[in-house]
Design a protein around this motif. Structure first.
Motif, PDB file in Angstrom:
ATOM      1  N   LYS A   1       0.835  -1.208   0.000  1.00 12.38           N
ATOM      2  CA  LYS A   1       0.000   0.000   0.000  1.00 12.38           C
ATOM      3  C   LYS A   1       0.863   1.248   0.000  1.00 12.38           C
ATOM      4  CE  LYS A   1      -4.120  -1.523   2.498  1.00 12.38           C
ATOM      5  NZ  LYS A   1      -4.869  -1.374   3.755  1.00 12.38           N
ATOM      6  N   THR A   2       1.970   1.175   0.706  1.00 11.86           N
ATOM      7  CA  THR A   2       2.782   2.378   0.895  1.00 11.86           C
ATOM      8  C   THR A   2       4.266   2.144   0.636  1.00 11.86           C
ATOM      9  OG1 THR A   2       3.021   1.864   3.224  1.00 11.86           O
ATOM     10  CG2 THR A   2       1.188   3.296   2.630  1.00 11.86           C
ATOM     11  N   GLU A   3       4.596   1.239  -0.276  1.00 11.66           N
ATOM     12  CA  GLU A   3       5.998   0.862  -0.457  1.00 11.66           C
ATOM     13  C   GLU A   3       6.915   2.025  -0.797  1.00 11.66           C
ATOM     14  OE1 GLU A   3       6.662  -1.691  -3.944  1.00 11.66           O
ATOM     15  OE2 GLU A   3       4.612  -1.223  -4.497  1.00 11.66           O
TER      16      GLU A   3
ATOM     17  N   SER B   1      -7.273  -5.267  -6.002  1.00 10.23           N
ATOM     18  CA  SER B   1      -6.675  -6.299  -5.150  1.00 10.23           C
ATOM     19  C   SER B   1      -6.629  -5.870  -3.689  1.00 10.23           C
ATOM     20  CB  SER B   1      -5.253  -6.620  -5.618  1.00 10.23           C
ATOM     21  OG  SER B   1      -5.273  -7.102  -6.930  1.00 10.23           O
ATOM     22  N   ILE B   2      -6.167  -4.646  -3.446  1.00  8.57           N
ATOM     23  CA  ILE B   2      -6.078  -4.154  -2.073  1.00  8.57           C
ATOM     24  C   ILE B   2      -7.468  -3.974  -1.485  1.00  8.57           C
ATOM     25  CG2 ILE B   2      -5.391  -2.175  -0.655  1.00  8.57           C
ATOM     26  CD1 ILE B   2      -2.882  -1.962  -2.409  1.00  8.57           C
ATOM     27  N   GLY B   3      -8.398  -3.491  -2.287  1.00  5.06           N
ATOM     28  CA  GLY B   3      -9.781  -3.320  -1.821  1.00  5.06           C
ATOM     29  C   GLY B   3     -10.405  -4.641  -1.418  1.00  5.06           C
ATOM     30  N   GLU B   4     -10.232  -5.667  -2.232  1.00  7.30           N
ATOM     31  CA  GLU B   4     -10.785  -6.985  -1.904  1.00  7.30           C
ATOM     32  C   GLU B   4     -10.131  -7.565  -0.659  1.00  7.30           C
ATOM     33  OE1 GLU B   4     -13.465  -8.541  -3.275  1.00  7.30           O
ATOM     34  OE2 GLU B   4     -13.641  -6.595  -4.263  1.00  7.30           O
ATOM     35  N   PHE B   5      -8.825  -7.362  -0.528  1.00  4.89           N
ATOM     36  CA  PHE B   5      -8.129  -7.859   0.653  1.00  4.89           C
ATOM     37  C   PHE B   5      -8.627  -7.150   1.910  1.00  4.89           C
ATOM     38  CE2 PHE B   5      -4.700  -8.216   3.721  1.00  4.89           C
ATOM     39  CZ  PHE B   5      -4.436  -9.582   3.664  1.00  4.89           C
ATOM     40  N   ASP B   6      -8.785  -5.817   1.831  1.00  2.00           N
ATOM     41  CA  ASP B   6      -9.292  -5.064   2.987  1.00  2.00           C
ATOM     42  C   ASP B   6     -10.687  -5.526   3.385  1.00  2.00           C
ATOM     43  OD1 ASP B   6      -6.995  -3.617   3.283  1.00  2.00           O
ATOM     44  OD2 ASP B   6      -7.776  -1.760   2.433  1.00  2.00           O
ATOM     45  N   LYS B   7     -11.498  -5.853   2.400  1.00  2.00           N
ATOM     46  CA  LYS B   7     -12.847  -6.360   2.702  1.00  2.00           C
ATOM     47  C   LYS B   7     -12.764  -7.694   3.448  1.00  2.00           C
ATOM     48  CE  LYS B   7     -15.067  -4.168  -1.245  1.00  2.00           C
ATOM     49  NZ  LYS B   7     -15.634  -4.359  -2.581  1.00  2.00           N
TER      50      LYS B   7
ATOM     51  N   TYR C   1      -4.657   5.237   0.335  1.00  2.00           N
ATOM     52  CA  TYR C   1      -4.991   3.875   0.758  1.00  2.00           C
ATOM     53  C   TYR C   1      -5.329   3.752   2.243  1.00  2.00           C
ATOM     54  CZ  TYR C   1      -3.516   2.058  -3.748  1.00  2.00           C
ATOM     55  OH  TYR C   1      -3.422   1.779  -5.088  1.00  2.00           O
ATOM     56  N   ARG C   2      -4.736   4.597   3.080  1.00  2.00           N
ATOM     57  CA  ARG C   2      -4.925   4.412   4.510  1.00  2.00           C
ATOM     58  C   ARG C   2      -5.844   5.433   5.160  1.00  2.00           C
ATOM     59  NH1 ARG C   2       0.742   2.549   7.208  1.00  2.00           N
ATOM     60  NH2 ARG C   2       0.553   0.350   6.699  1.00  2.00           N
ATOM     61  N   MET C   3      -6.042   6.587   4.564  1.00  2.00           N
ATOM     62  CA  MET C   3      -6.897   7.612   5.165  1.00  2.00           C
ATOM     63  C   MET C   3      -8.211   7.772   4.388  1.00  2.00           C
ATOM     64  SD  MET C   3      -4.787   8.265   7.549  1.00  2.00           S
ATOM     65  CE  MET C   3      -5.163   9.734   8.434  1.00  2.00           C
TER      66      MET C   3
ATOM     67  N   GLU D   1       6.874   6.726   2.820  1.00  2.00           N
ATOM     68  CA  GLU D   1       7.178   6.500   4.231  1.00  2.00           C
ATOM     69  C   GLU D   1       6.498   7.519   5.145  1.00  2.00           C
ATOM     70  OE1 GLU D   1       9.094   3.182   3.376  1.00  2.00           O
ATOM     71  OE2 GLU D   1       8.786   3.903   5.396  1.00  2.00           O
ATOM     72  N   LYS D   2       6.060   8.646   4.605  1.00  2.00           N
ATOM     73  CA  LYS D   2       5.530   9.704   5.452  1.00  2.00           C
ATOM     74  C   LYS D   2       4.028   9.852   5.249  1.00  2.00           C
ATOM     75  CE  LYS D   2       9.880  12.090   5.485  1.00  2.00           C
ATOM     76  NZ  LYS D   2      10.693  13.068   4.846  1.00  2.00           N
ATOM     77  N   VAL D   3       3.367  10.382   6.251  1.00  2.00           N
ATOM     78  CA  VAL D   3       1.914  10.510   6.235  1.00  2.00           C
ATOM     79  C   VAL D   3       1.428  11.423   5.112  1.00  2.00           C
ATOM     80  CG1 VAL D   3      -0.073  11.265   7.596  1.00  2.00           C
ATOM     81  CG2 VAL D   3       1.796  10.071   8.691  1.00  2.00           C
ATOM     82  N   ASN D   4       2.185  12.427   4.731  1.00  2.00           N
ATOM     83  CA  ASN D   4       1.706  13.386   3.738  1.00  2.00           C
ATOM     84  C   ASN D   4       1.896  12.915   2.292  1.00  2.00           C
ATOM     85  OD1 ASN D   4       4.466  13.622   3.659  1.00  2.00           O
ATOM     86  ND2 ASN D   4       4.500  15.853   3.827  1.00  2.00           N
ATOM     87  N   ASN D   5       2.473  11.761   2.068  1.00  2.00           N
ATOM     88  CA  ASN D   5       2.634  11.263   0.704  1.00  2.00           C
ATOM     89  C   ASN D   5       1.330  10.679   0.192  1.00  2.00           C
ATOM     90  OD1 ASN D   5       5.228  12.106   0.700  1.00  2.00           O
ATOM     91  ND2 ASN D   5       6.128  10.092   0.956  1.00  2.00           N
ATOM     92  N   ASP D   6       1.145  10.686  -1.123  1.00  2.00           N
ATOM     93  CA  ASP D   6      -0.147  10.395  -1.730  1.00  2.00           C
ATOM     94  C   ASP D   6      -0.666   8.980  -1.492  1.00  2.00           C
ATOM     95  OD1 ASP D   6      -2.344  11.378  -3.284  1.00  2.00           O
ATOM     96  OD2 ASP D   6      -1.669   9.995  -4.844  1.00  2.00           O
ATOM     97  N   ASP D   7       0.149   7.957  -1.722  1.00  2.00           N
ATOM     98  CA  ASP D   7      -0.349   6.592  -1.531  1.00  2.00           C
ATOM     99  C   ASP D   7      -0.780   6.340  -0.095  1.00  2.00           C
ATOM    100  OD1 ASP D   7      -0.165   5.827  -4.119  1.00  2.00           O
ATOM    101  OD2 ASP D   7       1.501   4.432  -3.854  1.00  2.00           O
TER     102      ASP D   7
END
Length: 198
Positions: free
Chosen positions: A143-145, A179-185, A158-160, A148-154
């Motif tokens: 999700k965030t490879e 893929s990430i959406g299905e996994f989160d579900k 994906y997390r907020m 590393e910081k909260v203000n970056n777009d990914d």
């Protein structure tokens, strides 16, 4: 045979570590009695961070774990994510925060438990918890490879904002979002079943 190293906290061989004082890892029923929600969150945050050294020997996986724990405790709006996934199917019988944290900690404690290789068939719960949590950390890393910081777009997307759960992204054909959406579900449905907050 490898050398045995003994410290005040543990006895270590080349392949195993015996922790002498397990009180800082075990959570009993009475030790959280009377805690406010904020004290409870701080208490469990410390317990989760102490498991870091048992997650993996690889630093990248430990870092992913710590980023995941920080996110879960400091930034995640779990109720928003839950509502996006379950919608009107949300039930009112959700467990209280104390019970959810306790069950989540027990799940992770199980996931980092040691099992003998030739005794794996009798430890199916431990193996399953290990595999589930390994998959969660893998997806969290992707999700965030590059962020590393909260203000970056990914990180934000994906997390907020949970863009992977929005309808326009599930129909967009973006394989990463789908893929990430299905996994989160699936993880949310697992949480509903187990009473955890993975």
């Amino acid at each position: 045979m490898s050398a045995i190293i003994e410290t005040k906290n543990a006895i270590s061989t080349g392949t195993r570590v015996l922790v002498k004082n397990i009180d800082k890892y075990i959570v009993s029923e009475n030790c959280t009695k009377g805690f406010t929600n904020q004290t409870l969150i701080t208490f469990y945050y410390r317990r989760f961070t102490r498991l870091k050294s048992y997650i993996s020997q690889r630093q990248m996986i430990r870092d992913t774990y710590m980023n995941y724990i920080k996110y879960k405790f400091k930034y995640e709006d779990y109720e928003k994510k839950r509502h996006l996934i379950l919608g009107d199917k949300i039930t009112s019988n959700q467990l209280n925060l104390k019970e959810q944290l306790s069950r989540t900690y027990n799940f992770l404690f199980t996931a980092v438990s040691y099992i003998e290789k030739d005794n794996a068939s009798t430890n199916k719960d431990i193996l399953m918890a290990k595999q589930i949590f390994k998959n969660i950390l893998t997806v969290e890393y992707f999700k965030t490879e590059n962020n590393e910081k909260v203000n970056n777009d990914d990180y934000y997307q994906y997390r907020m904002a949970f863009r992977q759960l929005g309808k326009k992204h599930t129909n967009s054909g973006n394989n990463k979002d789908i893929s990430i959406g299905e996994f989160d579900k699936l993880v949310t449905y697992l949480n509903e079943t187990l009473g955890t907050r993975l």
